[in-house]
Design a protein around this motif. Structure first.
Motif, mmCIF file in Angstrom:
data_model
loop_
_atom_site.group_PDB
_atom_site.id
_atom_site.type_symbol
_atom_site.label_atom_id
_atom_site.label_comp_id
_atom_site.label_asym_id
_atom_site.label_seq_id
_atom_site.Cartn_x
_atom_site.Cartn_y
_atom_site.Cartn_z
ATOM 1 N N ASP A 1 -3.119 -21.451 17.326
ATOM 2 C CA ASP A 1 -3.969 -22.606 17.027
ATOM 3 C C ASP A 1 -5.123 -22.266 16.074
ATOM 4 O OD1 ASP A 1 -2.417 -24.240 18.567
ATOM 5 O OD2 ASP A 1 -3.677 -24.097 20.363
ATOM 6 N N THR A 2 -5.518 -21.006 16.067
ATOM 7 C CA THR A 2 -6.641 -20.608 15.214
ATOM 8 C C THR A 2 -6.215 -20.341 13.773
ATOM 9 O OG1 THR A 2 -6.351 -18.266 15.805
ATOM 10 C CG2 THR A 2 -7.839 -19.584 17.178
ATOM 11 N N GLU B 1 -3.027 -19.936 21.856
ATOM 12 C CA GLU B 1 -4.409 -20.019 21.386
ATOM 13 C C GLU B 1 -4.581 -19.313 20.048
ATOM 14 O OE1 GLU B 1 -6.706 -18.416 24.525
ATOM 15 O OE2 GLU B 1 -6.434 -20.131 25.869
ATOM 16 N N GLN B 2 -3.902 -18.169 19.885
ATOM 17 C CA GLN B 2 -4.014 -17.446 18.619
ATOM 18 C C GLN B 2 -3.344 -18.203 17.474
ATOM 19 O OE1 GLN B 2 -3.128 -13.196 18.810
ATOM 20 N NE2 GLN B 2 -3.463 -13.224 21.017
#
Length: 272
Positions: free
Chosen positions: A270-271, A267-268
């Motif tokens: 992807d940001t 998730e990190q």
């Protein structure tokens, strides 16, 4: 990935894991040791004063030593019911959702055991290993204690370590050069675990999961017809618990933690 349980008891498990790299298996082992949470006694209050029988509330050990022993007593843990104190809605005050309170009241002469701990309001959390000695009381001595168990992990303190022994080994592979083997059976006689036999004209390992790759069989072969190799794609994994958690629950929780950790990283990324 394939998993096969060879042995599963209340406090230990042995399984074969296929299709993982040694690094992945070691990550699972380290997670089980350091990250899987369990209950352990963390707060201990001693009552210093005469007991109901008028005996002095003291023992041969300092309070700190008794506290240390209490902290190492395996406390039954249900990870689906309890949350960590710092994540609980009680804001760290301690409540039935994040802690278990135990009382201990005993007078001498007697040996105080872990089984003397009585859960308050949690009848199902009586200590299973009831014969762990905590201290010894003389005729004029007694002990009165209120203790509170909370969730923690092995990386915080060893008392919260869900797994007390975890290790793995690679599957052994026996290679036999048929043109050199003379069927003398010296290799079979040399095996310290007695797990070798003849299959026709070829020696083989009858229980591969028991082989330690000590190479006694290969050393005993004067013709140098045998080789013991290791297959890192198939791992025999073994671990033990102190009884606070069932081995299957430890394994499932460790896998969940690993998956959750990698999802956080994903998730990190992807940001970015």
């Amino acid at each position: 990935m394939d998993v096969e349980f060879l042995e599963l008891t209340e406090t230990s498990a042995r399984l074969v894991i296929k299709g993982l790299t040694p690094a992945q298996v070691n990550a699972l082992r380290r997670t089980m040791i350091s990250d899987v949470p369990k209950m352990a006694i963390h707060f201990v209050d001693f009552y210093h004063g005469p007991s109901k029988e008028g005996k002095e509330s003291t023992s041969a050990f300092f309070d700190e030593i008794v506290s240390h022993r209490l902290g190492l007593v395996p406390i039954p843990t249900d990870l689906s019911l309890f949350s960590r104190v710092d994540e609980c809605s009680c804001d760290g005050e301690g409540c039935p959702n994040c802690s278990i309170t135990y009382s201990l009241n005993k007078s001498g002469p007697a040996v105080v055991y872990s089984g003397d701990l009585e859960p308050a309001g949690h009848g199902g959390y009586k200590v299973k290993d009831s014969l762990i000695p905590l201290t010894k009381l003389k005729e004029d001595q007694s002990i009165t204690v209120v203790a509170k168990a909370i969730l923690g992990s092995g990386k915080e303190h060893a008392k919260w370590q869900a797994v007390i022994a975890a290790g793995y080994k690679f599957k052994s592979v026996l290679e036999v050069n048929g043109s050199l083997c003379n069927q003398c059976e010296d290799c079979i006689k040399a095996c310290p675990r007695n797990i070798m036999a003849m299959s026709g004209k070829t020696p083989l390992i009858t229980h591969l999961e028991e082989c330690t790759a000590c190479r006694s069989c290969a050393d005993a072969c004067t013709k140098k017809a045998l080789k013991i190799l290791l297959d890192p794609s198939e791992v025999i994994f073994k671990f033990e618990t102190d009884g606070a958690l069932h081995p299957k629950d430890v394994l499932e929780k460790a896998l969940d933690l690993l998956e959750g950790g990698f999802k956080d990283i994903e998730e990190q990324v992807d940001t970015l």
